[in-house]
Scaffold this active site. Structure first.
Site: not given
Lengths: 596, 385
Positions: A284, A287, A310, A330, A369, A372, A377, A526
């Site tokens: 990241e 990037e 994230c 990102s 999550k 996710e 993908e 988190c």
């Protein structure tokens, strides 16, 4: 502004409190506990469950103590006969519309209604059972959140959470009277609405009306399947919260005990998401610098500010509400989803296992999550990269089930490889942490010097303020980064999606000029995740954050680019950040979604 | 010799409202408010809060904007007098609002009109246009708009009404703060019933004395009643307050009246034996206007059942005592009727309704015990058998 003091008596004890204090808070100051259900320290006042009613001398009605400010000369009784009768009636009424199958319930033992019913010794139900068969059909459409209307007591904590804290409003009150319920837009299944799966509603639901989808049995099945090689990864924020499941203080640092417990549960390898957090910083950070170069040197029309990726709740929020800014996100997968494909490729090769026989389990402070991991993908390895996602709470439950005395466990270390990490990785768990970790690495990469903050602690990006801003002046850069000489890097941080919305609206209006924005969907980051131990409030989250920063300071290596395993994986497998392999395994794309 | 019920004509008589306003605007706000306080006028929607005091509280608040709201969400079963007032003398309602606006310092007024009364909109808009022109001539800046309700009974509760106006669910707010402190859009607001505003205008015209001379100590003036049920003469009547229920039944009953429900579904049921001793007014049983007469052909179980079905559906649902309490009362009397629960269960339900009265968030849940307890008390055998 100085506050006026108000004098009153609670249970005949005189007290003087600030004007505007509620009766509830005044009573707390005198250590009188008034029971509450709809009240939550994180949320606006509702005053609708009425469990907290008290008797006020001279008043015809019993005021709700959570919603009534004190007034001069007030005389309050918190446990008079009138109050007791009313409170008992209210609990009985709530039970009559609640599916009280407590012994079979996921929240058995941790349900606020159950506790209250126990406190008031409500035995045989006086009133008629009002639970409808239709309400007993649970909504299990979402891979993250289960909704059971038969458990709902209409306190509206979830509605206020979704609106006040998260600015999402996937859950709302519908209908009125006996048909009043908490529902979604047009009563659609949870998976088909704007829900970000953040799970904040779960953290605040007093009963089991909202819970995470739990995968405990599936994980035990995998562990006891002799043909499966089960590896587990643990997120940064779990290690300062899991102790609460065993009665330990919030913020207790129990990383070593958690590793031991996971090994005793039978996981074949205990690995660390912190490793891929470090890797995320490499990808990241590169990037960001690449985008800046493209903007400043090549004059390309690059999407800036770059937004962190994230937090899967934040990702889905963007997809629904700001789809025009998906290019700003990102392309890095979250640390969990970087871990999955690496485990089933790089790691599988190293340990000589077939990825088909591997099961990757993650322990996350997060419910999003779970969603996710189900994204189509997320199959970079050719398999489902992460097979099961468990919350901190579910891990606590597994440890209880296995009869492991957590507090007495010795500390053990993570397995290698994919187990080595730095202080920069662990701070991912608190709001501002990704930013801090990224700055520690990017600044040094560009200037060859450490970030100019005492002991690497970048204090301006820390703390519980909803939106934080900071600027870092970049000076005396290495020759290859000359285009950054003198650039003032503007960053911003938001936690909780309502704060993210404030920030995004600033970006949208052009009012703000940021280069890099960190967003975590959950309040405090988190550590306040939707999968963390219940209860939650600011005090608890601050303690967890303190645990996170202590953990960072205790680490020998505190910068992601210094992680030797990270260096090794670039040398032998990935070759370079943003390289071809990284692109295949560690980066992703996003899908615009409708608001409804 | 019994006193005859006196019919009064303060509400429906035509007046030169522009003249009343012109004269009022020459007086100080405090003078008018004092007159309204002195008159003893209390809110005519049912709750009976002293109107002058409400205006005084709103006036005393400092704010850049204040609002006058005319509560025309007439939803109480058996009440239909505001509709008639808005049909017959809308200009008096508008003038009452302007007078209130002058007194409290508001330049904006809203009529919160019951959704079912939308048929009145064309004529009301016409009246409002004409009224605005008149105000211009008087050089008084006050603008009236209409907000249509969407059919929820609870929106007649003033804070739920304002929530509805602000575009949210019609759910009552926590009090304090009261509307006169933080009302519509957080600004000081006086919410007054249609009829109250007309009485205030009439007090503005004639001073407090004439009004004060009518009625009793606690219940001054006259009141518009909506008379329905088993009566040969249903309709709308403006009567002096202070009569007994016996006088009322003698005037309006069909000769076989066994009970009168005073104050609509949320009011009290009075049985024949108590007609003589029951005064209609704040000393006895207050009413927002609804008077439903029942003769001996009616089943009191069915009546209570109907009321409870109404409340079960019309509770906003946010607070526990009202949402669940209403369901338990309804299902409870059904269970007793069917023999599923024994008759003493009615006493459990009465205790529950006592909790609803003191622990509910708003007037809706607080007043469901009125019909429940009074019908159970007076007609217990009809509920059980």
């Amino acid at each position: 502004m100085s506050k006026y003091k108000v004098n009153l008596k609670i249970n005949n004890i005189a007290i003087s409190v600030d004007e505007g204090t509620t009766i509830l808070d005044a009573a707390r100051q005198l250590n009188f506990k008034i029971p509450t259900l709809c009240h939550h320290d994180d949320l606006c006042v509702a005053g609708n469950c009425r469990v907290c009613v008290v008797e006020q001398k001279g008043a015809r009605l019993l005021p709700a103590s959570c919603a009534t400010p004190v007034s001069e000369g007030m005389e309050i009784q918190t446990n008079s006969l009138k109050v007791r009768q009313a409170r008992k009636h209210i609990v009985e009424l709530l039970l009559s519309e609640h599916n009280a199958d407590c012994t079979k319930c996921f929240k058995n033992g941790s349900c606020e209604l159950q506790e209250m019913s126990n406190d008031y010794r409500i035995g045989d139900h006086v009133f008629l059972d009002l639970v409808s068969e239709k309400d007993k059909v649970r909504d299990i459409s979402s891979p993250s959140i289960e909704k059971d209307d038969s458990k709902c007591i209409r306190c509206q904590r979830c509605v206020r959470t979704c609106d006040n804290l998260q600015a999402v409003s996937a859950l709302a009150v519908t209908h009125k009277g006996n048909k009043m319920r908490i529902s979604t837009f047009l009563d659609k299944p949870m998976n088909d609405v704007v829900c970000t799966n953040c799970g904040q509603c779960i953290n605040r639901c007093p009963t089991a009306a909202l819970t995470e989808r739990n995968y405990i049995d599936e994980v035990f099945d995998a562990i006891y399947d002799p043909n499966k090689f089960v590896v587990v990864q643990t997120a940064p924020a779990t290690r300062v919260a899991i102790g609460e499941e065993f009665g330990m203080e919030p913020g207790s640092r129990v990383t070593g005990k958690m590793v031991t417990a996971l090994r005793r549960l039978g996981f074949d390898k205990v690995l660390d998401t912190d490793f891929t957090a470090d890797l995320t910083i490499m990808e990241e950070g590169t990037e960001l610098l690449t985008r800046l170069k493209e903007a400043l040197v090549d004059g390309k029309d690059v999407a800036l500010p770059m937004l962190t990726s994230c937090s899967p709740g934040w990702i889905k929020f963007q997809e629904h509400l700001y789809p025009e800014y998906l290019d700003n996100l990102s392309t890095c997968k979250s640390p969990q989803q970087m871990f999955g494909p690496l485990a089933k490729t790089y790691y599988a090769e190293k340990i000589n296992k077939s990825p088909a026989d591997m099961v990757v389990v993650s322990i996350m402070p997060c419910t999003a999550k779970k969603f996710e991991a189900e994204r189509p993908e997320m199959r970079g390895s050719g398999y489902k990269d992460v097979d099961f996602v468990l919350t901190t709470r579910e891990l606590g439950r597994m440890i209880h089930q296995a009869g492991i005395d957590f507090e007495k466990l010795e500390d053990e270390r993570y397995d290698s490889i994919l187990g080595e990490s730095t202080g920069a990785a662990v701070i991912f768990g608190a709001t501002g942490g990704v930013m801090e970790a990224a700055l520690r690495t990017a600044y040094e990469l560009v200037t060859g010097r450490e970030v100019p903050f005492t002991n690497l602690n970048i204090k301006p990006v820390r703390g519980m303020e909803g939106v934080k801003e900071a600027s870092v002046k970049i000076k005396d850069v290495k020759p290859e980064w000359s285009f950054l000489e003198g650039v003032e890097l503007n960053v911003a941080i938001a936690h909780g999606l309502s704060n993210a919305k404030i920030l995004m609206d600033k970006v949208k209006s052009g009012e703000a000029n940021y280069h890099f924005i960190e967003v975590m969907a959950c309040p405090s980051g988190c550590i306040g995740g939707g999968g963390q131990p219940i209860p939650t409030n600011m005090e608890i989250r601050k303690k967890r954050a303190a645990g996170i920063y202590d953990e960072d300071e205790a680490m020998v290596i505190r910068k992601s680019h210094d992680n030797p395993e990270v260096a090794e994986i670039y040398k032998s497998f990935l070759h370079e950040p943003l390289g071809h392999k990284s692109h295949d395994l560690l980066h992703t794309h996003y899908t615009p979604r409708k608001r409804h | 010799m019994e006193k005859q019920i006196k019919k009064v004509d303060l509400i429906f008589g035509k007046v030169d409202y522009a003249d009343i306003l012109a004269k009022s605007l020459k007086r100080t706000r405090d003078e008018i408010i004092l007159d309204v306080i002195d008159s003893g006028l209390r809110g005519r929607g049912g709750a009976g809060f002293p109107t002058g005091l409400k205006w005084k509280f709103a006036k005393n608040e400092e704010a850049d904007q204040k609002y006058v709201i005319c509560n025309a969400d007439e939803g109480e079963p058996g009440t239909f007098k505001d509709r008639e007032i808005l049909t017959q003398v809308p200009e008096k309602v508008l003038a009452g609002m302007a007078l209130c606006g002058y007194c409290i310092g508001a330049s904006e007024g809203y009529i919160y009109l019951r959704g079912e009364y939308n048929f009145l909109l064309p004529s009301l808009y016409k009246q409002i246009d004409a009224f605005h022109k008149k105000l211009k001539e008087l050089k008084f800046d006050f603008n009236i708009k209409i907000c249509s309700g969407s059919g929820a009974y609870v929106c007649g509760e003033e804070t739920a009404l304002m929530e509805s106006m602000e575009g949210r669910r019609g759910e009552p707010r926590n009090k304090p703060p009261f509307p006169t402190q933080q009302g519509y859009l957080g600004k000081p607001t006086s919410v007054n019933n249609v009829e109250t505003l007309v009485f205030a205008l009439m007090i503005g015209q004639e001073g407090p004395t004439k009004f004060k001379e009518l009625g009793t100590f606690d219940s001054r003036g006259s009141k518009v009643f909506s008379v329905s049920g088993d009566t040969p003469t249903p309709g709308i009547y403006e009567l002096e307050l202070g009569m007994t229920l016996e006088q009322f039944v003698n005037e309006f009953g069909d000769g076989d009246t066994k009970a009168v429900q005073v104050g609509g579904a949320s009011g009290f049921c009075v049985a024949r034996k108590d007609f003589k001793s029951t005064l209609i007014g704040f000393e006895g049983i207050p009413t927002g206007g609804s008077m439903m007469l029942f003769n001996s052909s009616r089943s009191m179980f069915n009546i209570l059942n109907d009321y409870l079905e109404f409340f079960e559906e019309e509770s906003c649902g946010q607070c526990t005592p009202c949402r669940v309490g209403c369901q338990q009362l309804l299902k409870g009397i059904e269970a007793v009727k069917k023999g599923v629960k024994p008759p003493p269960y009615l006493e459990e339900l009465q205790k529950l309704s006592d909790t609803m009265r003191i622990a509910s968030k708003c007037g809706l849940g607080q007043s469901v015990p009125n019909p429940f307890n009074s019908i159970i008390k007076n007609f217990r055998e009809e509920i059980i058998y």
